[in-house]
Scaffold this motif. Structure first.
Motif, short mmCIF file in Angstrom:
data_model
loop_
_atom_site.label_atom_id
_atom_site.label_comp_id
_atom_site.label_asym_id
_atom_site.label_seq_id
_atom_site.Cartn_x
_atom_site.Cartn_y
_atom_site.Cartn_z
N ALA A 136 5.45 14.11 -22.71
CA ALA A 136 4.49 13.53 -23.64
C ALA A 136 3.20 14.34 -23.76
O ALA A 136 2.62 14.46 -24.84
CB ALA A 136 4.17 12.09 -23.26
N ASP A 137 2.72 14.91 -22.66
CA ASP A 137 1.45 15.64 -22.67
C ASP A 137 1.64 17.14 -22.64
O ASP A 137 0.80 17.89 -22.12
CB ASP A 137 0.59 15.19 -21.47
CG ASP A 137 0.22 13.72 -21.54
OD1 ASP A 137 -0.02 13.23 -22.66
OD2 ASP A 137 0.19 13.06 -20.50
N THR A 138 2.76 17.60 -23.18
CA THR A 138 3.06 19.03 -23.21
C THR A 138 3.24 19.48 -24.66
O THR A 138 3.29 18.65 -25.57
CB THR A 138 4.35 19.34 -22.42
OG1 THR A 138 5.47 18.91 -23.20
CG2 THR A 138 4.35 18.63 -21.08
N PRO A 139 3.34 20.79 -24.90
CA PRO A 139 3.62 21.26 -26.27
C PRO A 139 4.94 20.74 -26.83
O PRO A 139 5.18 20.86 -28.03
CB PRO A 139 3.64 22.79 -26.11
CG PRO A 139 2.78 23.06 -24.94
CD PRO A 139 3.04 21.93 -24.00
N LEU A 140 5.79 20.18 -25.97
CA LEU A 140 7.08 19.65 -26.41
C LEU A 140 7.04 18.13 -26.56
O LEU A 140 8.05 17.45 -26.42
CB LEU A 140 8.17 20.04 -25.41
CG LEU A 140 8.36 21.53 -25.18
CD1 LEU A 140 9.40 21.79 -24.09
CD2 LEU A 140 8.76 22.24 -26.47
N SER A 141 5.86 17.59 -26.87
CA SER A 141 5.68 16.14 -26.93
C SER A 141 6.58 15.47 -27.98
O SER A 141 6.86 14.28 -27.89
CB SER A 141 4.21 15.80 -27.21
OG SER A 141 3.79 16.41 -28.43
N LYS A 142 7.03 16.24 -28.98
CA LYS A 142 7.92 15.67 -29.99
C LYS A 142 9.23 15.19 -29.40
O LYS A 142 9.95 14.39 -30.01
CB LYS A 142 8.21 16.70 -31.08
CG LYS A 142 7.01 17.07 -31.95
CD LYS A 142 7.39 18.08 -33.01
CE LYS A 142 6.20 18.44 -33.88
NZ LYS A 142 6.54 19.46 -34.90
N LEU A 143 9.55 15.68 -28.21
CA LEU A 143 10.82 15.32 -27.56
C LEU A 143 10.66 14.19 -26.56
O LEU A 143 11.63 13.76 -25.94
CB LEU A 143 11.41 16.53 -26.85
CG LEU A 143 11.67 17.78 -27.71
CD1 LEU A 143 12.14 18.93 -26.82
CD2 LEU A 143 12.70 17.49 -28.79
N ALA A 144 9.44 13.68 -26.38
CA ALA A 144 9.15 12.72 -25.31
C ALA A 144 9.91 11.41 -25.47
O ALA A 144 10.13 10.69 -24.48
CB ALA A 144 7.65 12.46 -25.23
N ASN A 145 10.32 11.07 -26.68
CA ASN A 145 11.05 9.81 -26.90
C ASN A 145 12.56 10.03 -26.98
O ASN A 145 13.29 9.12 -27.38
CB ASN A 145 10.57 9.14 -28.18
CG ASN A 145 9.13 8.66 -28.08
OD1 ASN A 145 8.70 8.19 -27.03
ND2 ASN A 145 8.38 8.79 -29.16
N ARG A 146 13.00 11.22 -26.58
CA ARG A 146 14.43 11.53 -26.64
C ARG A 146 15.03 11.59 -25.23
O ARG A 146 14.31 11.38 -24.24
CB ARG A 146 14.65 12.85 -27.40
CG ARG A 146 14.20 12.75 -28.85
CD ARG A 146 14.45 14.04 -29.60
NE ARG A 146 15.88 14.32 -29.77
CZ ARG A 146 16.65 13.81 -30.71
NH1 ARG A 146 16.14 12.96 -31.59
NH2 ARG A 146 17.94 14.13 -30.81
N TYR A 147 16.33 11.86 -25.15
CA TYR A 147 17.05 11.83 -23.87
C TYR A 147 17.83 13.11 -23.65
O TYR A 147 18.39 13.68 -24.60
CB TYR A 147 18.01 10.63 -23.83
CG TYR A 147 17.32 9.31 -23.77
CD1 TYR A 147 17.21 8.61 -22.57
CD2 TYR A 147 16.75 8.75 -24.91
CE1 TYR A 147 16.55 7.40 -22.50
CE2 TYR A 147 16.09 7.54 -24.85
CZ TYR A 147 15.99 6.87 -23.65
OH TYR A 147 15.32 5.67 -23.59
N LEU A 148 17.83 13.55 -22.40
CA LEU A 148 18.67 14.68 -21.99
C LEU A 148 19.98 14.11 -21.46
O LEU A 148 19.99 13.38 -20.48
CB LEU A 148 17.97 15.49 -20.90
CG LEU A 148 18.79 16.62 -20.28
CD1 LEU A 148 19.07 17.70 -21.31
CD2 LEU A 148 18.07 17.20 -19.07
N SER A 149 21.07 14.44 -22.13
CA SER A 149 22.37 13.88 -21.76
C SER A 149 23.36 15.00 -21.48
O SER A 149 23.41 15.99 -22.21
CB SER A 149 22.91 12.97 -22.87
OG SER A 149 22.02 11.90 -23.14
N GLY A 150 24.13 14.83 -20.42
CA GLY A 150 25.12 15.84 -20.08
C GLY A 150 25.66 15.62 -18.69
O GLY A 150 25.49 14.53 -18.10
#
Length: 227
Positions: A136-150
């Motif tokens: 959320a507080d990084t340059p990748l904040s657009k991904l903060a509401n997503r999930y890493l799945s694998g």
């Protein structure tokens, strides 16, 4: 060579140095801007392909609440005995046991992710669907509401009484996820913080071995001095 010629050569040399310095500065500026664009624009778009908008449903343990309560007590008794320097019988946790404990922990906490563990051939295969809120507080904040799945392949070893966890591989939909993708999405030091936890060390430093075989994880305590 006259004084005038020498001054002209020095002036020309100084000019070339200034030109080189200008070119280097210009290149550095361009590289910095390019990296900023990649980090803020291109990277999120690329990384988006490796994430999901919602957690994926994973398998759940068939154990009842009463069975999980009994398992909790067995694990607690083992941990307490090991911390006290005793040598209880080895603790063997099946696939169902491991997942019952993990899933209860997730339900009791505020984590909306999912984890399913499978001991397999000396490794732990972990199906995961984890929230990326730490971005959320990084340059990748657009991904903060997503999930890493694998699926992660984890190697657990005991070295000098300390638990070491190595990520052997990570796949998504059967395809290997590049290491730089994982490094960008997964907070650095998470595994290190886990194995450095004083409560974890208090147990692992008194174990004789940790083995993964036949679909189970076995913890064998060191023999006490009185035995």
């Amino acid at each position: 060579m006259g004084l005038h010629d020498q001054r002209e050569r020095e002036s020309a040399l100084a000019s070339r140095v200034l030109v080189v310095a200008f070119v280097v500065a210009a290149l550095a500026t361009v590289l910095f801007l390019a990296w900023s664009i990649v980090t803020r624009v291109a990277a999120p778009r690329i990384l988006m392909r490796y994430t999901d908008a919602a957690p994926r449903p994973l398998s759940e343990t068939p154990m009842t609440a009463e069975e999980v309560d009994a398992l909790d007590k067995t694990v607690d008794d083992f941990v307490d005995a090991v911390k006290a320097g005793e040598s209880p019988p080895q603790l063997t946790l099946s696939e169902d046991d491991l997942n019952a404990l993990v899933q209860r922990e997730l339900r009791d906490g505020d984590d909306t992710g999912s984890i399913y563990l499978r001991p397999n051939g000396g490794l732990i295969e972990a199906d995961v669907s984890l929230p990326l809120r730490d971005l959320a507080d990084t340059p990748l904040s657009k991904l903060a509401n997503r999930y890493l799945s694998g699926t992660a392949s984890l190697r657990l070893t005991l070295v000098g009484g300390k638990l070491e966890i190595a990520v052997e591989s990570f796949t998504m939909d059967g395809k290997a996820v590049p290491k730089w993708i994982l490094d960008a999405l997964v907070p650095q030091g998470e595994l290190e913080r886990l194995v450095e936890d004083p409560d974890v060390i208090a147990v692992t430093e008194k174990l004789d071995s940790l083995t993964i075989s036949n679909g189970a994880v076995s913890l064998v305590p060191r023999r006490s001095r009185t035995q």
